[in-house]
Design an enzyme around this catalytic site. Sequence first.
Site, PDB file in Angstrom:
ATOM      1  N   CYS A 208       0.827  -1.215   0.000  1.00 25.13           N
ATOM      2  CA  CYS A 208       0.000   0.000   0.000  1.00 25.13           C
ATOM      3  C   CYS A 208       0.859   1.262   0.000  1.00 25.13           C
ATOM      4  CB  CYS A 208      -0.907   0.016   1.226  1.00 25.13           C
ATOM      5  SG  CYS A 208      -2.082  -1.346   1.305  1.00 25.13           S
TER       6      CYS A 208
ATOM      7  N   ASP B  20     -21.094  11.395 -14.965  1.00 23.11           N
ATOM      8  CA  ASP B  20     -22.488  11.078 -14.639  1.00 23.11           C
ATOM      9  C   ASP B  20     -22.611  10.294 -13.338  1.00 23.11           C
ATOM     10  OD1 ASP B  20     -21.388   8.697 -15.457  1.00 23.11           O
ATOM     11  OD2 ASP B  20     -22.826   8.309 -17.063  1.00 23.11           O
TER      12      ASP B  20
END
Length: 247
Positions: free
Chosen positions: A72, A162
């Site tokens: 990570c 959208d």
Amino acid sequence: WYQRRVREAVVSTQSTGNYYYKSNLSSSKMKLGDVFPNITVQTTQGELNIHNYFGDGWGIFFTHPADYTPVCTTELSMVEKMAPDFAKRNVKMIALSCNSVADHKGWVEDIKQFGGVKQVSYPIIEDTKRELAVKFGMLDAAEKDAAGLPLTARAVFIVGPDKKVKLSILYPATTGRNFDELIRVIDSLQLTATKKVATPANWQQGGDCMVLPSVKGDDVKKFFPNGIRIEQVPSGKEYMRFTPQPE
């Protein structure tokens, strides 16, 4: 060690484990075309509403098993290095890791040091109870922690203007993501959202595209004034139609 660090992200496996890990994950997984959840979250940059944060542009939401884990750390430092590439494409970044905001802020110092960056410019969401990890279906049943519970995986969601999911990828906890590939995918998504083309295997920005099968007759000249190239195949069907990348 890695599994121990991920396990530490769970606040109380006795009180929350059975509920979260036995949830029907298939019903929580988002499909392409679904509206990305309009959630309000706590982050390293304060409380944020996801839809408001993404605004009128594109967004990328990427999740991580836990803070202070090696893979990570490489990923988040790489994302910061590539921040100008995402900004150039009007893409806002946000990350999630299964620890608290306080933990995130301490971890950021390691990310900065490892990556040689001055800041982590994007927010990191807290998810101490792994509620969002379950909501987004980001559990890896094949990788277990010391208690036999699924590790949280590395999910990526690309969200269009959208607010609908345009791409989702789920990586196992042990495999880091290729952010160059995500930039390539974003280029393809943004191009094909407005042009009547698809992008072939291994396509790169500026490369030839493929004419959509739905474009026929006079529309070919209308949409592709630079012409098309048809590759012949044994079937004799003229569906392998290439064109220079539209402007």
